[in-house]
Every structure is written in C-alpha cells, then in structure tokens.
Design an enzyme around this catalytic site. Structure first.
Site, PDB file in Angstrom:
ATOM      1  N   ASP A   1       1.077  -1.218  -0.028  1.00 47.88           N
ATOM      2  CA  ASP A   1      -0.195  -0.050   0.015  1.00 47.88           C
ATOM      3  C   ASP A   1       0.803   1.280  -0.051  1.00 47.88           C
ATOM      4  O   ASP A   1       1.953   1.200   0.617  1.00 47.88           O
ATOM      5  CB  ASP A   1      -0.881   0.065   1.189  1.00 47.88           C
ATOM      6  CG  ASP A   1      -2.088   1.206   1.167  1.00 47.88           C
ATOM      7  OD1 ASP A   1      -2.235   1.319   0.089  1.00 47.88           O
ATOM      8  OD2 ASP A   1      -2.622   1.612   2.028  1.00 47.88           O
TER       9      ASP A   1
ATOM     10  N   ASN B   1     -10.896  -2.391  -5.373  1.00 42.90           N
ATOM     11  CA  ASN B   1     -10.066  -1.364  -5.997  1.00 42.90           C
ATOM     12  C   ASN B   1     -10.833  -1.316  -7.411  1.00 42.90           C
ATOM     13  O   ASN B   1     -10.612  -0.144  -8.296  1.00 42.90           O
ATOM     14  CB  ASN B   1      -8.693  -2.042  -6.267  1.00 42.90           C
ATOM     15  CG  ASN B   1      -7.830  -1.856  -5.258  1.00 42.90           C
ATOM     16  OD1 ASN B   1      -6.796  -2.557  -4.934  1.00 42.90           O
ATOM     17  ND2 ASN B   1      -7.989  -0.808  -4.311  1.00 42.90           N
TER      18      ASN B   1
END
Ligand code: IPE
Ligand code: IPE
Ligand code: MG
Length: 254
Positions: free
Chosen positions: A21, A69
């Site tokens: 991330d 996502n």
C-alpha cells in the site's frame, strides 16, 4: 550491519503475505500522478521477491488488486491492468532467474482478457519452479473468497457429495483459494495504515502483523529483512502461556 545478519535462517516463516500500500501517496508527495507510484512499486515487488526467495521463504502472497479497487476512477483501473500485463511480461526473467513459480488467487475472470492471458502464460511457464511460490491476489477480497467457499460447500452438501457431519475447519479450508498453501505466519502492510482491507481474513487468524510507515515504492530488501527479524523476536503463543511455549521449545531442541 544488515538486518539480514540478524535473521535466524532456521526459524523463517514459510509464508509471508504483504498488503502493498501507499503507491498513490508516494507519487503525490513527489508531485506526480498516482500511476507513477504504481510503476515504481514494481521495483519493490522484484526486490521483495528476490529477498524472500534468497532467504528460503516458500510462499509470498502479494495483495495487488482488491475487489474494492474496481471502484477507483476508470483511468486508474485501466492503468493498473496495463501495468499488470507489462510487468508479468517483463518480469518473467526475474521469475525464472530466481526459480519462482507464479500463482494467482481472486476472481480472475473479472480481469481484462489480455491480463488473464498474460497471467495464465506466466503461470504455465513457471509451473516447474520449486524454490518459492509467488501468489498474486488479483481482484481478490476475503469476503468474496469466503462467500464462494460457502456456496461451493453448500452445493456439495446439497448434492450429497459430502455430509454435514464431515464439515469441519479443515474441510472448509479446502474450499478456499489458498487451500494449497499454509497460512501466512507473517503479514506485512506498508504505508502506515493499520487495517486489513479485506485480505485473507480466515488465513491470518494467528498471523503476526507487521506495519511499516514506508510507502510500497520505497520498500526494499532491508525493509523485508527488518520485518523478518521483528517476527522472529515475537513469542507466538496460540492461546497458551509463555512457560508452555518455552518448555515445548526446550523439548524440541533436546
Ligand atoms: C497500493 O497503493 C496499490 C493498490 C491498491 C493497487 P495505493 O494505490 O492504494 O496508494 P495509496 O494508498 O492511495 O497511497
Ligand atoms: C489494499 O489497499 C489493497 C491492495 C493493496 C491491493 P487499498 O489502498 O485499496 O486499501 P484501503 O482502501 O486504503 O483500505
Ligand atoms: Mg492504498
């Protein structure tokens, strides 16, 4: 001195999972587009895969694209899919050089046709490598996986393939996309966020969690080694008490 020198090679985790991330924030800090961060994240994947394979870790699972996502702006999703195709193609040498087998978990049918094709080719081409398996989690989320597993299990009960009495944890696990791998002993998340974001909820029941403020594009071999050392300094009790763990350790060593 490198963190690598502090690693006890006899006590390595078999399976390390990573929530990669911070690509977007890393790029933004540099006045660049988010995609610039995704592109740079590829170097971190290469470094981490090499570090893990060199140490002797057997499974490395990387969270590359979550079910959620898909809700990002269209342009970013497209750029990520293109990057995936490019990277799998370009990095096949890294996989072969390090004898890494590529695998994937997730709702792969949701990926673009081109991505699916490139992915399948790389999976087939590396199927003979046994040093380490690199598992890409793509269009993956744990709730999706658990729901799929529940559905399949219910179907097998309904069609009398298995009986209700047979259902236990081990059987349930055989319905998960990760059924061929051991649970990760260590889960790393970069970027300073303290959350799991729908990743391997069942499998991390007893994983050690490691959070680093570093953004994914700046994550290097040393950072991976540091996480392993941190992991090795923890006492994993699995519900027992410290004295029992020490006694078991002594008995195993004698
Ligand atoms: C991780 O970085 C990559 C993916 C989730 C695909 P992000 O894109 O989430 O970057 P941040 O967290 O917004 O900085
Ligand atoms: C988690 O990162 C998913 C991946 C690394 C692929 P996100 O950036 O999507 O997670 P949230 O939205 O911050 O929880
Ligand atoms: Mg993020």
């Amino acid at each position: 001195m490198s963190w690598k020198d502090k690693i006890d090679i006899k006590r390595l985790p078999q399976h390390v999972a990573i929530i990669m991330d911070g690509n977007g924030r890393w790029a933004k800090k540099r006045g660049k587009l988010r995609t610039f961060g995704h592109n740079h994240g590829v170097t971190s994947v290469r470094e981490t895969a090499e570090a893990a394979a060199e140490l002797g870790i057997k499974y490395l699972t990387l969270y590359a694209f979550s079910t959620e996502n898909w809700n990002r702006p269209r342009a970013e999703v497209n750029a990520l899919m293109k990057l995936l195709v490019r990277t799998i193609h370009k990095e096949s040498k890294t996989l072969h050089d390090n004898k890494i087998r590529l695998l994937a978990i997730g709702e792969l049918e949701a990926l673009t046709k081109k991505t699916q094709k490139e992915l399948q080719e790389a999976i087939n081409d590396t199927a003979h490598h046994e040093r380490m398996a690199m598992v890409l989690a793509l269009s993956y989320s744990s709730r999706w996986e658990l729901t799929q597993a529940a559905k399949e299990l219910a179907k097998d009960v309904a069609t009398n393939k298995i009986s209700l009495q047979q259902v236990d944890q081990e059987l349930f696990e055989s319905y998960l996309t990760t059924s061929a791998f051991p649970d990760p002993e260590l889960l790393i998340r970069t970027s300073g966020e303290y959350r799991i974001s729908n990743f391997l909820l069942w499998q991390i029941a007893y994983s050690e969690l490691y959070f680093t403020p570093k953004f994914w594009p700046e994550f290097r071999k040393e950072d991976f080694y540091e996480a392993i050392v941190d992991f090795q300094n923890r006492e994993r009790r699995f519900g027992k008490i410290s004295e029992q763990i020490i006694k078991e350790k002594d008995e195993n060593e004698n």
